[in-house]
Scaffold this motif. Structure first.
Motif, PDB file in Angstrom:
ATOM      1  N   TRP A   1      47.237  50.176  41.179  1.00 14.69           N
ATOM      2  CA  TRP A   1      46.712  49.776  42.617  1.00 14.69           C
ATOM      3  C   TRP A   1      47.903  50.241  43.638  1.00 14.69           C
ATOM      4  N   PRO A   2      47.744  50.890  44.628  1.00 15.54           N
ATOM      5  CA  PRO A   2      46.535  51.187  45.499  1.00 15.54           C
ATOM      6  C   PRO A   2      46.081  52.669  45.080  1.00 15.54           C
ATOM      7  N   ALA A   3      46.494  53.423  44.305  1.00 17.37           N
ATOM      8  CA  ALA A   3      46.069  54.679  44.152  1.00 17.37           C
ATOM      9  C   ALA A   3      44.719  54.664  43.200  1.00 17.37           C
ATOM     10  N   ARG A   4      44.216  53.620  42.679  1.00 17.58           N
ATOM     11  CA  ARG A   4      43.095  53.474  42.278  1.00 17.58           C
ATOM     12  C   ARG A   4      42.266  51.978  42.752  1.00 17.58           C
ATOM     13  N   ALA A   5      41.245  51.934  42.928  1.00 17.49           N
ATOM     14  CA  ALA A   5      40.537  50.651  43.599  1.00 17.49           C
ATOM     15  C   ALA A   5      40.859  49.669  42.714  1.00 17.49           C
ATOM     16  N   ALA A   6      40.550  48.583  43.308  1.00 18.38           N
ATOM     17  CA  ALA A   6      41.114  47.228  42.643  1.00 18.38           C
ATOM     18  C   ALA A   6      39.833  46.822  42.109  1.00 18.38           C
ATOM     19  N   PRO A   7      39.951  45.974  40.973  1.00 19.96           N
ATOM     20  CA  PRO A   7      38.785  45.604  40.424  1.00 19.96           C
ATOM     21  C   PRO A   7      38.198  44.243  41.410  1.00 19.96           C
ATOM     22  N   PRO A   8      36.760  44.165  41.092  1.00 21.01           N
ATOM     23  CA  PRO A   8      36.191  43.105  41.574  1.00 21.01           C
ATOM     24  C   PRO A   8      36.900  41.746  42.119  1.00 21.01           C
ATOM     25  N   CYS A   9      36.498  40.890  43.114  1.00 16.18           N
ATOM     26  CA  CYS A   9      37.300  39.685  43.243  1.00 16.18           C
ATOM     27  C   CYS A   9      37.311  38.598  42.178  1.00 16.18           C
ATOM     28  N   GLY A  10      36.287  38.739  41.216  1.00 20.80           N
ATOM     29  CA  GLY A  10      36.221  37.719  40.120  1.00 20.80           C
ATOM     30  C   GLY A  10      37.192  38.126  39.213  1.00 20.80           C
ATOM     31  N   ALA A  11      37.385  39.688  38.985  1.00 18.16           N
ATOM     32  CA  ALA A  11      38.477  39.909  37.940  1.00 18.16           C
ATOM     33  C   ALA A  11      39.995  39.883  38.562  1.00 18.16           C
ATOM     34  N   LEU A  12      39.951  39.771  39.783  1.00 18.07           N
ATOM     35  CA  LEU A  12      41.346  39.420  40.356  1.00 18.07           C
ATOM     36  C   LEU A  12      41.515  38.104  40.273  1.00 18.07           C
ATOM     37  N   HIS A  13      40.573  37.029  40.554  1.00 18.00           N
ATOM     38  CA  HIS A  13      40.843  35.725  40.236  1.00 18.00           C
ATOM     39  C   HIS A  13      41.216  35.551  38.675  1.00 18.00           C
ATOM     40  N   MET A  14      40.468  36.277  37.734  1.00 24.03           N
ATOM     41  CA  MET A  14      40.677  35.861  36.481  1.00 24.03           C
ATOM     42  C   MET A  14      42.166  36.179  36.118  1.00 24.03           C
ATOM     43  N   CYS A  15      42.474  37.387  36.715  1.00 25.80           N
ATOM     44  CA  CYS A  15      43.996  37.735  36.425  1.00 25.80           C
ATOM     45  C   CYS A  15      45.007  36.687  36.851  1.00 25.80           C
ATOM     46  N   ALA A  16      44.862  36.267  38.214  1.00 26.83           N
ATOM     47  CA  ALA A  16      45.654  35.246  38.556  1.00 26.83           C
ATOM     48  C   ALA A  16      45.708  34.042  37.768  1.00 26.83           C
ATOM     49  N   ASN A  17      44.570  33.786  37.028  1.00 22.30           N
ATOM     50  CA  ASN A  17      44.475  32.392  36.500  1.00 22.30           C
ATOM     51  C   ASN A  17      44.795  32.684  34.818  1.00 22.30           C
ATOM     52  N   GLU A  18      44.703  34.002  34.330  1.00 21.71           N
ATOM     53  CA  GLU A  18      44.844  33.860  32.961  1.00 21.71           C
ATOM     54  C   GLU A  18      45.746  35.033  32.425  1.00 21.71           C
ATOM     55  N   ALA A  19      46.120  36.005  33.366  1.00 21.65           N
ATOM     56  CA  ALA A  19      46.986  36.838  32.746  1.00 21.65           C
ATOM     57  C   ALA A  19      48.528  36.520  32.831  1.00 21.65           C
ATOM     58  N   PRO A  20      49.436  36.803  31.779  1.00 23.62           N
ATOM     59  CA  PRO A  20      50.670  36.490  32.067  1.00 23.62           C
ATOM     60  C   PRO A  20      51.421  37.661  32.903  1.00 23.62           C
TER      61      PRO A  20
END
Length: 70
Positions: free
Chosen positions: A30-49
């Motif tokens: 990102w930003p060269a490619r579109a961001a995932p949907p909001c739900g995926a971004l929230h999952m990344c914030a909560n689960e990804a190290p």
């Protein structure tokens, strides 16, 4: 071109059990490619190290996508 970028962003199964594994590549592209949907971004914030730099960029992605706080 925009449609192609959206299709690439949507090619990941963000509902899969191991979807957090796709967070780092999505953040890096990102930003060269579109961001995932909001739900995926929230999952990344909560689960990804994530590193502090990745977390800061993820916050920018969430803000740019007009997503609410995770």
């Amino acid at each position: 071109m925009t449609i192609a970028l959206l299709l690439l962003a949507c090619s990941v199964d963000w509902a899969a059990h191991d979807a957090w594994r796709h967070c780092k590549p999505a953040i890096a592209k990102w930003p060269a490619r579109a961001a995932p949907p909001c739900g995926a971004l929230h999952m990344c914030a909560n689960e990804a190290p994530l590193t502090m730099e990745e977390r800061a960029k993820l916050t920018e992605m969430i803000t740019a996508g007009a997503c609410g706080a995770p």
